[in-house]
Write a protein that holds these residues in place. Sequence first.
Motif, PDB file in Angstrom:
ATOM      1  N   THR A 157       0.794  -1.235   0.000  1.00  0.00           N
ATOM      2  CA  THR A 157       0.000   0.000   0.000  1.00  0.00           C
ATOM      3  C   THR A 157       0.828   1.287   0.000  1.00  0.00           C
ATOM      4  O   THR A 157       0.267   2.373   0.157  1.00  0.00           O
ATOM      5  CB  THR A 157      -0.937   0.012   1.232  1.00  0.00           C
ATOM      6  N   THR A 255      -0.383   6.693  -0.361  1.00  0.00           N
ATOM      7  CA  THR A 255      -1.374   5.628  -0.542  1.00  0.00           C
ATOM      8  C   THR A 255      -2.594   6.163  -1.279  1.00  0.00           C
ATOM      9  O   THR A 255      -3.077   7.263  -0.964  1.00  0.00           O
ATOM     10  CB  THR A 255      -1.810   5.097   0.849  1.00  0.00           C
ATOM     11  N   GLU A 257      -5.864   3.962  -2.370  1.00  0.00           N
ATOM     12  CA  GLU A 257      -6.476   2.641  -2.475  1.00  0.00           C
ATOM     13  C   GLU A 257      -7.967   2.760  -2.778  1.00  0.00           C
ATOM     14  O   GLU A 257      -8.658   3.602  -2.194  1.00  0.00           O
ATOM     15  CB  GLU A 257      -6.300   1.879  -1.152  1.00  0.00           C
ATOM     16  N   HIS A 385      -4.885  -1.326  -5.291  1.00  0.00           N
ATOM     17  CA  HIS A 385      -3.878  -0.273  -5.321  1.00  0.00           C
ATOM     18  C   HIS A 385      -4.064   0.594  -6.566  1.00  0.00           C
ATOM     19  O   HIS A 385      -3.273   0.537  -7.505  1.00  0.00           O
ATOM     20  CB  HIS A 385      -2.505  -0.931  -5.260  1.00  0.00           C
TER      21      HIS A 385
END
Length: 474
Positions: A157, A255, A257, A385
């Motif tokens: 991540t 990150t 996500e 991701h």
Amino acid sequence: MPRAPDRGTLDELKAAVGDGSWLDSPGDVAPYVVDFRRLYRGATPLVLEPREVAQVSAILKVCHRDEVAVVPVGGNTGYCGGATPDDSNSQIVLSLRRLRQVRHLDAANYSMIVEAGCTLAEAQRAADAADRLFPLSLGSEGTAQIGGNLSTNAGGTAVLRYGMMRDLVFGLEVVLADGRVMSGLKSLRKDNTGYDVKSLFIGAEGTLGIITAASLKLFPRPADTATALVGIDSPQHALDLLARMRTAAGDQITTFELLPRRAVELTVKHIAGVANPLDQGADWYLLIEFTSPNSQQDLATLMLDQLQRAAADGAVKDAMIAASIAQSQAMWKLRESVPEAQRHHGASLKHDVSVPVSSIPRLITEGAALVARLAPEGDVFSYGHMGDGNLHFNVAQRPGTDTAAFLGRGKLLEHAMFDLVDGMGGSISAEHGIGRLKTKEFAERADPVELSLMRDLKRTLDPRGILNPGKVLA
Ligand code: MLT
Ligand code: ZN
């Protein structure tokens, strides 16, 4: 071709590690003959747990001489069966778990040398204790080991900011198939002396050599972090927001996500202590994190400003920026519990694929159409991701449908999904490797010249084919 070890070979291998460092009873070897997802069940006459590199070298010398296959294993958290022996009961399992020293940490050089059996969490803690960051971050980091992270070129991540495991390596120590030790543990940012040999072993899943230690890159520890959970209407909005955030925050975005509504709902349902902090439901969610080593950055204000502008443009429906470490941890728990929630929910078909980030919305639309046509018992469960162009395009069995019928559609759906990904210039294995699971699809789809180079390398480095046979190149 490797063959089954005879009594003399097994005794010699036991002597190479000494009493207390080998297992051969069915009960003791049981955890080593099944993979994390329970897709494969094998057999082994012997599990070796060496404590020193010299013992790994001695093991390989014997196995090379007697042509006995060796299957290396770390934390056994892989998704593709790469660390599980076959069912012939002739392959030795080599666990690296007892090679777990942090040999050296050079804070001024931002580097550390750790052994293969350190868990990722142990490596992170060692860096943290020296006021440094080792940035690889995965849901399984408490169990996954550095050797496995290297051998599968793990992602996770924080790839958007720091790259994959390959990008985090200065040098490696590797025991070759014949027992020779390649000592390449220099910790240099510049070293142009010949071919980049270490790179061959990263992502090779133990088929070219056994990684015993690595010199890893360290980074400044974040002093300011902003974490947000954001509700959006569509993957296209996610793409627009990613571009906006990158312009505003540069590589402070660590990150990005993506989670579908279904993943959030099932995680809240199945995992104790997980809640959705947003008031309004959304079709898609993003977990976004900014980090900086500069405590004066005020990343929360930067993030809030960008989210407000995006909301004014209609790209963001609802959002919450964590106001405390506890709130940030709760958001992370929601994301990291998705695979476990999926396991509770029932059978699933998994596709760990990547495409250029710009193609993610198309992948989701066209992938969903394939699922509707080829696996109607399943719900699309594609998450992951987004910032790296890597989705776990998973399909979860709908309750009340026939499990065998659903799973029976797996190969056909996988093939069609990989065709789709190939057509988009993507990869059929973004971060989980080839292992045993994808050897056929890989061999059919790889560039033939590249594949023949890989086979040449395999023959050169492992002429007797003893290293993890049947994995990657079948
Ligand atoms: C994740 O991103 O959660 C992991 O790669 C595991 C998974 O795909 O289930
Ligand atoms: Zn992942």
